[in-house]
Design a protein around this motif. Structure first.
Motif, PDB file in Angstrom:
ATOM      1  N   GLY A 122      22.034 -61.992 -90.901  1.00 47.77           N
ATOM      2  CA  GLY A 122      21.052 -61.946 -91.971  1.00 47.77           C
ATOM      3  C   GLY A 122      20.284 -60.635 -91.966  1.00 47.77           C
ATOM      4  N   PRO A 123      19.419 -60.437 -92.944  1.00 46.41           N
ATOM      5  CA  PRO A 123      18.640 -59.190 -93.018  1.00 46.41           C
ATOM      6  C   PRO A 123      17.447 -59.148 -92.069  1.00 46.41           C
ATOM      7  CG  PRO A 123      18.150 -60.598 -94.895  1.00 46.41           C
ATOM      8  CD  PRO A 123      19.255 -61.284 -94.140  1.00 46.41           C
ATOM      9  N   ALA A 124      16.979 -60.313 -91.579  1.00 53.14           N
ATOM     10  CA  ALA A 124      15.738 -60.342 -90.799  1.00 53.14           C
ATOM     11  C   ALA A 124      15.793 -59.494 -89.532  1.00 53.14           C
ATOM     12  CB  ALA A 124      15.374 -61.790 -90.472  1.00 53.14           C
ATOM     13  N   PRO A 125      16.880 -59.491 -88.724  1.00 52.91           N
ATOM     14  CA  PRO A 125      16.881 -58.643 -87.514  1.00 52.91           C
ATOM     15  C   PRO A 125      16.670 -57.165 -87.819  1.00 52.91           C
ATOM     16  CG  PRO A 125      18.600 -60.295 -87.358  1.00 52.91           C
ATOM     17  CD  PRO A 125      18.049 -60.389 -88.754  1.00 52.91           C
ATOM     18  N   LEU A 126      17.261 -56.671 -88.931  1.00 54.41           N
ATOM     19  CA  LEU A 126      17.055 -55.270 -89.270  1.00 54.41           C
ATOM     20  C   LEU A 126      15.605 -55.021 -89.672  1.00 54.41           C
ATOM     21  CD1 LEU A 126      20.170 -55.174 -89.181  1.00 54.41           C
ATOM     22  CD2 LEU A 126      20.069 -53.619 -91.126  1.00 54.41           C
ATOM     23  N   GLU A 127      14.991 -55.982 -90.365  1.00 53.26           N
ATOM     24  CA  GLU A 127      13.579 -55.844 -90.721  1.00 53.26           C
ATOM     25  C   GLU A 127      12.714 -55.811 -89.469  1.00 53.26           C
ATOM     26  OE1 GLU A 127      12.824 -59.114 -93.284  1.00 53.26           O
ATOM     27  OE2 GLU A 127      13.752 -58.182 -95.043  1.00 53.26           O
ATOM     28  N   ALA A 128      13.062 -56.651 -88.478  1.00 52.47           N
ATOM     29  CA  ALA A 128      12.295 -56.682 -87.235  1.00 52.47           C
ATOM     30  C   ALA A 128      12.427 -55.359 -86.480  1.00 52.47           C
ATOM     31  CB  ALA A 128      12.767 -57.847 -86.375  1.00 52.47           C
ATOM     32  N   ILE A 129      13.650 -54.839 -86.378  1.00 51.04           N
ATOM     33  CA  ILE A 129      13.875 -53.568 -85.678  1.00 51.04           C
ATOM     34  C   ILE A 129      13.147 -52.432 -86.398  1.00 51.04           C
ATOM     35  CG2 ILE A 129      15.656 -51.905 -85.014  1.00 51.04           C
ATOM     36  CD1 ILE A 129      17.573 -54.334 -84.748  1.00 51.04           C
ATOM     37  N   ALA A 130      13.143 -52.485 -87.734  1.00 52.93           N
ATOM     38  CA  ALA A 130      12.435 -51.458 -88.508  1.00 52.93           C
ATOM     39  C   ALA A 130      10.938 -51.521 -88.293  1.00 52.93           C
ATOM     40  CB  ALA A 130      12.764 -51.627 -89.993  1.00 52.93           C
ATOM     41  N   ASN A 131      10.415 -52.680 -87.869  1.00 50.06           N
ATOM     42  CA  ASN A 131       8.988 -52.831 -87.606  1.00 50.06           C
ATOM     43  C   ASN A 131       8.676 -52.763 -86.112  1.00 50.06           C
ATOM     44  OD1 ASN A 131       7.310 -53.552 -90.163  1.00 50.06           O
ATOM     45  ND2 ASN A 131       9.227 -54.668 -90.414  1.00 50.06           N
ATOM     46  N   GLY A 132       9.584 -52.178 -85.333  1.00 53.18           N
ATOM     47  CA  GLY A 132       9.295 -51.893 -83.928  1.00 53.18           C
ATOM     48  C   GLY A 132       9.585 -53.024 -82.973  1.00 53.18           C
ATOM     49  N   CYS A 133      10.259 -54.089 -83.396  1.00 57.51           N
ATOM     50  CA  CYS A 133      10.614 -55.181 -82.494  1.00 57.51           C
ATOM     51  C   CYS A 133      11.935 -54.884 -81.786  1.00 57.51           C
ATOM     52  CB  CYS A 133      10.753 -56.498 -83.245  1.00 57.51           C
ATOM     53  SG  CYS A 133       9.228 -57.152 -83.931  1.00 57.51           S
ATOM     54  N   ILE A 134      12.104 -55.482 -80.612  1.00 56.11           N
ATOM     55  CA  ILE A 134      13.403 -55.531 -79.946  1.00 56.11           C
ATOM     56  C   ILE A 134      14.060 -56.854 -80.340  1.00 56.11           C
ATOM     57  CG2 ILE A 134      14.577 -55.728 -77.721  1.00 56.11           C
ATOM     58  CD1 ILE A 134      12.456 -53.856 -76.568  1.00 56.11           C
ATOM     59  N   PHE A 135      15.329 -56.793 -80.705  1.00 62.50           N
ATOM     60  CA  PHE A 135      16.043 -58.002 -81.117  1.00 62.50           C
ATOM     61  C   PHE A 135      16.893 -58.500 -79.954  1.00 62.50           C
ATOM     62  CE2 PHE A 135      19.880 -59.846 -83.389  1.00 62.50           C
ATOM     63  CZ  PHE A 135      19.269 -61.063 -83.646  1.00 62.50           C
ATOM     64  N   LEU A 136      16.640 -59.748 -79.557  1.00 61.75           N
ATOM     65  CA  LEU A 136      17.382 -60.396 -78.478  1.00 61.75           C
ATOM     66  C   LEU A 136      18.255 -61.484 -79.089  1.00 61.75           C
ATOM     67  CD1 LEU A 136      17.926 -60.848 -75.419  1.00 61.75           C
ATOM     68  CD2 LEU A 136      16.002 -62.466 -75.431  1.00 61.75           C
ATOM     69  N   GLN A 137      19.571 -61.452 -78.778  1.00 59.80           N
ATOM     70  CA  GLN A 137      20.493 -62.427 -79.364  1.00 59.80           C
ATOM     71  C   GLN A 137      21.475 -62.931 -78.319  1.00 59.80           C
ATOM     72  OE1 GLN A 137      23.150 -60.803 -82.319  1.00 59.80           O
ATOM     73  NE2 GLN A 137      23.631 -58.978 -81.117  1.00 59.80           N
ATOM     74  N   SER A 138      22.141 -64.018 -78.683  1.00 59.65           N
ATOM     75  CA  SER A 138      23.066 -64.675 -77.773  1.00 59.65           C
ATOM     76  C   SER A 138      24.468 -64.098 -77.891  1.00 59.65           C
ATOM     77  CB  SER A 138      23.098 -66.173 -78.068  1.00 59.65           C
ATOM     78  OG  SER A 138      24.103 -66.812 -77.314  1.00 59.65           O
ATOM     79  N   ARG A 139      25.144 -63.964 -76.745  1.00 58.15           N
ATOM     80  CA  ARG A 139      26.547 -63.581 -76.723  1.00 58.15           C
ATOM     81  C   ARG A 139      27.392 -64.855 -76.797  1.00 58.15           C
ATOM     82  NH1 ARG A 139      26.801 -61.441 -72.005  1.00 58.15           N
ATOM     83  NH2 ARG A 139      26.279 -59.325 -72.688  1.00 58.15           N
ATOM     84  N   PHE A 140      28.430 -64.827 -77.648  1.00 59.03           N
ATOM     85  CA  PHE A 140      29.280 -65.999 -77.830  1.00 59.03           C
ATOM     86  C   PHE A 140      30.548 -65.860 -76.981  1.00 59.03           C
ATOM     87  CE2 PHE A 140      27.567 -66.010 -82.429  1.00 59.03           C
ATOM     88  CZ  PHE A 140      26.406 -66.651 -82.018  1.00 59.03           C
TER      89      PHE A 140
END
Length: 829
Positions: free
Chosen positions: A576-594
């Motif tokens: 989705g678009p939300a992770p890119l929005e978060a990264i653009a606002n200075g967040c680190i994105f943590l996600q699960s490996r499948f």
């Protein structure tokens, strides 16, 4: 008081006495026969109405002996009725003489109307007899004339045997049986006659040759194309907001987003205008039909906008509209099937009779033509009324059509035959992509790739995705908010070191099994915030230690991200678009490996989608194209790995980051390149077995690992991307071309496959081909090691960067790409 005239009573009494049952029966028979006679005569004469062609073939010839015999039989019947009524009248007159004198005058009154009726019927019978004689003479004369003319044009309304039109006779047979199946045939004047079939099939469609007796000078001609207008970058989006309409929650959301990004779009347009300089860009007439918002498709998104439903599609569509508009193109936007179906071209006919188009008999040798008048502003596809079986008779008024899978289906149903002709102008906004194996209808059906979404036989590049899943499709994308340096510094200064926001607005996302384990670990180090929709109470799926803000408007959600340190995903939704929005606002994105990766083989979400792609994380683009320190991908089932990642993230400082391809300038640049260079209407033709394409212009690289475009050979004119950027590798067994090119820091380019699809490419790579076969397969061209066999592609639509098999080493075309703009090569602007 109401008075009654005594004379009226006497008249009523006379009628009751006179109209005895037998007389009523005889008069009824006479009246019925008279009506039948007049109707039959009217039908006969209307069948020979002025203006019908003498060459029109009908199932019943009006001048036949059966028609003349019918007239004589009706005349004889009337004469017999007159004789019997005259006999009855004489018998009744003789009986009336024996009546008393008191009623003698009444009998006389009764005899007068009866005698008058008999005289009238006798007169009608005589007239019918005279008419029958005259009609017989006219029809005989007509048949003589018809036979004389037919001698010179006997075969004009028979399907001609012309090798250039092999389908003509078959189409005529089909029209005989099915011409009433769609009102559009009658709209074009088909009336069930052979001539109307042939004229339609030669002048409206293209299956039969033109009839020699038709006036070819008055035949329909295509209107002259208007001179192209140069596209000029726009400076505001106010008119676009009017074009988008209103009334749906989805449209309201899209307009709010567009309005919020107006300043960034304006800045980006100025930047691209300066970058392109004096390069001329033609203004395109573009139809945008958002099919998933139509009532016919269910419009499931609009009711969920205010309840945390997925907004990714609406985000992308809002940005596409803004980009097309800012590039200076002319847009028509539809979100309903009714708007799509409007048909308002003005038709004219070169004949002074003034008949309407629906009255036109194509069986006539008189020449009619259709010319296009000015298009009404509300005209969209210009499809004739009916069920879509007739083609467009005027040029499609749009150079490009942007739609989705729902709109694609609606257009196919509505455009009918014209869909095949104009589908090369369609661009399909396809969130997750469509691989060539699923797109080719015959191949998908034979090899088990048939799904509810594929099999359209389009050029795979016509499918435009949200992320660059596979180079087989065109990467469309969307935009995220871009910050200036001052805003970036304010965000860095205001970050909370121990604040995490969970990715997901629907309560169902929190039902993930095992989430309690890693949430408990996260809760030890960070304050967890959620934005889950709820109506009256806290959703039961959200743990009590989570601070839930409910569904937030986009500006407030942005403010929350600017404070947070971490944006964490639970594994869904995908890409989705939300992770890119978060990264653009200075967040680190943590996600699960499948592990194993999610695909249509093991996960319900991907089942039925036209892709075999394996997803190794929740957001593959973020993992592969951004990566650390902005993106961390870990195994959530491994508590030690997860906790170690949380500790490391707390001590990691990152700046707000947004890839160039997701900025307004990057999207404008990409879409402009597509519009100016992508042309799928001059598509490839099927490759005949046993032949080769252009001889390989490659040379073996100095390290003998791959092929390069020879420096002494110029790029192929019109090829886009330019062919000099091509590099070719032989992939390892089981490796897709997408991965093989990425291994070398390049992108697979499917449009280059035709240059490799020959035996010469294998020879220059020193591949020993004991045999070479041409087959239809989405993994070809490829080399099979056990049998030393080389396989070449037979069907151009199946050239694919995706797909792998341990049996094959695929021959892969790769190219360079612009930094931050993976869709474009270095020289693609």
């Amino acid at each position: 008081m109401i008075t009654v005239n005594p004379d009226g009573k006497i008249m009523v009494r006379r009628c009751l006495v006179t109209l005895r049952p037998f007389r009523l029966f005889v008069l009824g028979i006479g009246f019925f026969t008279l009506c039948f006679l007049m109707t039959s005569l009217g039908g006969q004469f209307s069948a020979r109405r002025l203006g019908d062609s003498p060459f029109t073939i009908r199932t019943e010839v009006p001048g036949s002996p059966e028609s003349r015999g019918a007239l004589r039989k009706m005349s004889d019947l009337l004469e017999l009725m007159v004789k019997r009524m005259d006999m009855l009248a004489r018998l009744e007159n003789s009986s009336e003489l024996h009546r008393t004198a008191s009623v003698a005058h009444l009998a006389a009154d009764r005899l007068t109307p009866g005698a008058s009726l008999i005289e009238r019927i006798q007169a009608i019978a005589q007239n019918v007899s005279d008419i029958a004689v005259k009609v017989d003479q006219i029809l005989r004369h007509s048949l003589i004339l018809h036979s004389k003319v037919s001698e010179g044009r006997r075969d004009q309304c028979e399907a001609p045997s012309d090798p250039k039109f092999p389908d003509c006779s078959g189409k005529v047979e089909w029209m005989r049986a099915r011409w009433t199946s769609d009102p559009c045939y009658a709209f074009f004047g088909v009336d069930g006659t052979e001539c109307s079939f042939l004229i339609y099939l030669s002048e409206v469609e293209w299956f039969c040759p033109p009839l020699p007796w038709r006036n070819q000078t008055a035949a329909r001609t295509a209107p002259k194309s208007l001179p192209r207008v140069q596209a000029v970058f726009r400076s505001n989006l106010s008119h676009l907001l009017e074009l988008m309409g209103s009334g749906k929650e989805s449209l309201i959301f899209m307009k709010k987003r567009t309005r919020r990004f107006t300043a960034q779009w304006t800045k980006a347009a100025k930047y691209l205008a300066q970058k392109l300089g004096d390069i001329r860009r033609d203004q395109k007439q573009i139809l945008v039909h958002i099919g998933f918002l139509t009532e016919e498709s269910g419009d499931v998104f609009s009711p969920r906008v205010l309840k945390g439903g997925p907004l990714g599609e609406m985000v992308q569509w809002a940005d596409i509209l803004a980009a097309l508009y800012m590039l200076g193109h002319s847009l028509r936007i539809t979100v309903s099937l009714k708007e799509l179906q409007r048909f308002h071209p003005k038709w004219s006919k070169e004949h002074p009779s003034g008949h309407q188009w629906g009255d036109l008999s194509l069986g006539s040798p008189r020449s009619y033509s259709v010319t296009q008048g000015p298009w009404n502003k509300s005209c969209n596809l210009g499809v004739p009324p009916g069920r879509g079986n007739c083609p467009l008779t005027v040029p499609l008024p749009f150079d490009l059509i942007y739609t989705d899978y729902h709109g694609l289906q609606q257009m196919k149903q509505h455009m009918g035959l014209s869909f095949k002709k104009y589908r090369c102008r369609i661009r399909v906004i396809d969130t997750f992509g469509t691989e060539p194996a699923y797109n080719h209808e015959e191949y998908a059906t034979l090899h088990g790739y048939r799904t509810n979404w594929g099999y359209w036989n389009l050029n795979p590049k016509q499918f435009m995705t949200m992320f660059p899943h596979t180079p087989d499709n065109s990467f469309m994308g969307f935009v995220s908010e871009e910050l200036n340096e001052t805003e970036k510094q304010l965000i860095k200064d205001g970050k909370a070191r121990n604040m995490a926001v969970v990715y997901g607005k629907e309560a169902s996302i929190w039902k993930l099994q095992g989430k309690e384990k890693f949430l408990a670990i996260l809760n030890k180090y960070m304050e967890i915030h959620g934005t889950v929709y709820y109506e009256s109470q806290r959703p039961p799926e959200v743990p009590a230690f989570v601070k839930n803000h409910g569904l937030l408007p986009q500006p407030e959600f942005q403010q929350l991200l600017r404070k947070a340190k971490l944006f964490i995903g639970f594994g869904f939704p995908y890409e989705g678009p939300a992770p890119l929005e978060a990264i653009a606002n200075g967040c680190i994105f943590l996600q699960s490996r499948f592990s194993p990766p999610h695909s249509s083989l093991n996960h319900e979400f991907f089942r039925g989608k036209p892709t075999s792609r394996e997803v190794f994380s929740q957001h593959p683009y973020a993992e592969n194209f951004i990566g650390k320190p902005h993106v961390w991908t870990v195994d959530y089932n491994n508590s030690d790995e997860f906790e170690t990642a949380i500790k490391a993230i707390m001590n990691t400082q990152v700046d707000p980051y947004l890839p160039y391809e997701y900025t307004c300038a990057g999207m404008l640049e990409r879409i402009n390149a597509y519009i100016q260079h992508q042309d799928f209407c001059a598509g490839p033709s099927p490759i005949p077995p046993g032949t080769s394409t252009i001889p390989s212009p490659f040379v073996l690289a100095p390290n003998a690992t791959h092929l390069e475009w020879a420096q002494n050979i110029s790029s192929i004119p019109g090829a886009w991307p330019p062919t000099h950027s091509l590099r070719a590798w032989l992939a390892a067994p089981g490796r897709a071309c997408t991965d093989a090119c990425l291994d070398h820091g390049l992108i697979c380019e499917p449009s280059f496959f035709p240059f490799l699809n020959n035996q010469d490419a294998f020879l220059k790579l020193q591949v020993p081909c004991d045999s070479t076969e041409w087959e239809m397969h989405h993994l070809y061209p490829a080399f099979a090691q056990p049998g030393q066999e080389c396989y070449l592609q037979k069907e151009p639509l199946l050239f694919s960067c995706a797909g792998a098999s341990t049996k094959y080493q695929r021959l892969c075309p790769c190219r360079d790409f612009r930094k931050g703009q993976v869709a474009l090569c270095q020289s693609c602007l």
